[in-house]
Design an enzyme around this catalytic site. Structure first.
Site, PDB file in Angstrom:
ATOM      1  N   TYR A 175     -18.842  -8.410 -48.359  1.00 30.98           N
ATOM      2  CA  TYR A 175     -19.460  -8.675 -47.051  1.00 30.98           C
ATOM      3  C   TYR A 175     -18.490  -8.357 -45.908  1.00 30.98           C
ATOM      4  CZ  TYR A 175     -21.560 -11.586 -43.331  1.00 30.98           C
ATOM      5  OH  TYR A 175     -22.093 -12.060 -42.146  1.00 30.98           O
ATOM      6  N   LYS A 179     -18.933  -5.514 -43.017  1.00 32.49           N
ATOM      7  CA  LYS A 179     -19.001  -5.905 -41.610  1.00 32.49           C
ATOM      8  C   LYS A 179     -17.885  -5.257 -40.787  1.00 32.49           C
ATOM      9  CE  LYS A 179     -22.649  -8.531 -41.446  1.00 32.49           C
ATOM     10  NZ  LYS A 179     -23.860  -8.035 -40.733  1.00 32.49           N
TER      11      LYS A 179
END
Length: 306
Positions: A175, A179
Site C-alpha cells: 500500500y 501511494k
C-alpha cells in the site's frame, strides 16, 4: 442539493472512482451539491478486493438524483484498460464532456514484509497505482484532443495518496509503495499535462472509512456530539475546490486533509550536505554520513493506513 448556476462546479462533469462508499461517496455527493454531474464508479468489492457488486455505485447515483442532482453509475474495473476507457466514455456519452477526474479507488491487503505474498503485492499496487494511471491516461488523451481541436479544457485531476505513501507504514509495504508512486505520478502528470489545460494535484486524507475504522477504531469513532473530525465529508470541500475552475494555477501539489485541517506537503528537500571535491574511500564515506546524520531529521515508517 445542486446549487444551480451559482455552484462552484455548475455545468461541469466529474468522474469519481471508488465512489460507492467512504471518501469517494462523500466526494461524489459534495461535487453534485456544487452543481457537477457525476459519474459514480465503484466495482463493489470487499475491503480486501474480493467479490464485486453493482449496488454501491448505483445507490450513490440514486442518492444524488433523489436530491435533485445528476449522476450515472459505472460498475467497471478501472485498473484495466477497457474499464478505464469505458469510464471516460460514460462521461462523454452521457453528458458530452469531462472536466474533472477524482481517483480514489483502492483496497488493503496488509502483511508484514516477510509474510507479504506476490499476489497481495500485485493486487494492491494494481488497484491503487495502475487504477490511477489508466483513468488519468484516458482522460488526458481526451483533453489533449480537445486542445488540438481548439477547445482548451479547464480540466482537473485529484489523486489520492496517504500518510503511508509519504512516510512509510509498518505492515503495509504494498500500500505504501503504491501511494508513494501516486505522488510521483501526480508530479509528472502536472508537468506534462499543463499544456492541455489540465491541473493535477493529490490529497492525503485521514477519515473514517472501511480501511481505517477497524485498524484505528479508537481515533476513528464518531463522537456522541459535536464536530466529527474523522467524517469523510470533511475532506471533500478541498476535493471540490481542486476540481473547480476556482483552483486556477494550483497544480503539482500534495495536500494533507483531515477534520478542519489542510496542510501543504512540501516533499523531499536536500538536507545536510558535504562535498569533498574528490573520491572518498568507503571509510571516509561512512564517516561523512555519520556526521551528516547528526543534523538530519529521522526517517518515518511509523504510520498506519491513512
Amino acid at each position: 442539493m445542486p446549487q444551480g448556476p451559482t455552484g462552484s462546479c455548475a455545468g461541469r462533469v466529474a468522474v469519481v472512482t471508488g465512489a460507492g462508499r467512504g471518501l469517494g461517496r462523500a466526494h461524489a455527493l459534495a461535487l453534485a451539491a456544487e452543481g457537477a454531474k457525476v459519474v459514480v464508479n465503484d466495482l463493489g468489492v470487499g475491503l480486501d478486493g474480493h467479490g464485486g457488486s453493482a449496488d454501491p455505485a448505483r445507490h450513490v447515483a440514486e442518492e444524488i438524483t433523489a436530491r435533485g442532482g445528476e449522476a450515472v453509475a459505472h460498475h467497471g474495473d478501472i485498473a484495466t484498460d477497457g474499464g478505464a476507457a469505458s469510464l471516460v466514455a460514460t462521461a462523454l456519452d452521457t453528458y458530452g464532456r469531462l472536466d474533472a477526474l477524482v481517483n480514489n479507488a483502492g483496497f488493503l491487503r496488509d502483511r508484514m514484509l516477510v509474510n507479504l505474498g506476490e499476489d497481495d503485492w500485485d493486487a494492491v499496487v494494481r488497484v491503487h497505482l495502475k487504477g490511477h494511471f489508466l483513468p488519468l491516461r484516458h482522460a488526458a488523451a481526451h483533453w489533449r484532443a480537445e486542445t488540438k481541436a481548439g477547445r482548451r479544457p479547464v480540466a482537473r485531476v485529484v489523486n489520492t495518496t496517504s500518510g503511508a505513501g509519504l512516510l512509510g507504514s509498518v505492515g503495509q509495504a504494498n500500500y505504501a509503495a503504491a501511494k508513494a508512486g501516486i505522488v510521483a505520478l501526480t508530479l509528472v502528470a502536472a508537468a506534462e499535462l499543463a499544456r492541455y489545460g489540465v491541473q493535477v494535484n493529490a490529497i492525503a486524507p485521514a477519515a473514517r472509512t472501511r480501511m481505517t475504522e477497524r485498524t484505528f477504531a479508537g481515533t476513528m469513532a464518531a463522537p456522541p456530539a459535536g464536530f466529527d473530525a474523522m467524517a469523510p465529508a470533511n475532506v471533500s470541500p478541498l476535493v471540490v475546490w481542486l476540481a473547480s475552475p476556482g483552483s486556477a494555477d494550483v497544480s503539482g501539489h500534495v495536500f494533507e486533509a483531515d477534520g478542519g485541517r489542510i496542510t501543504v506537503l512540501e516533499g523531499w528537500h536536500p538536507g545536510p550536505t558535504a562535498d569533498k571535491g574528490a573520491l572518498r574511500s568507503p571509510r571516509e564515506a561512512g564517516e561523512t554520513v555519520r556526521e551528516l546524520l547528526k543534523g538530519a531529521r529521522p526517517p518515518g515508517a511509523v504510520y498506519g493506513a491513512g
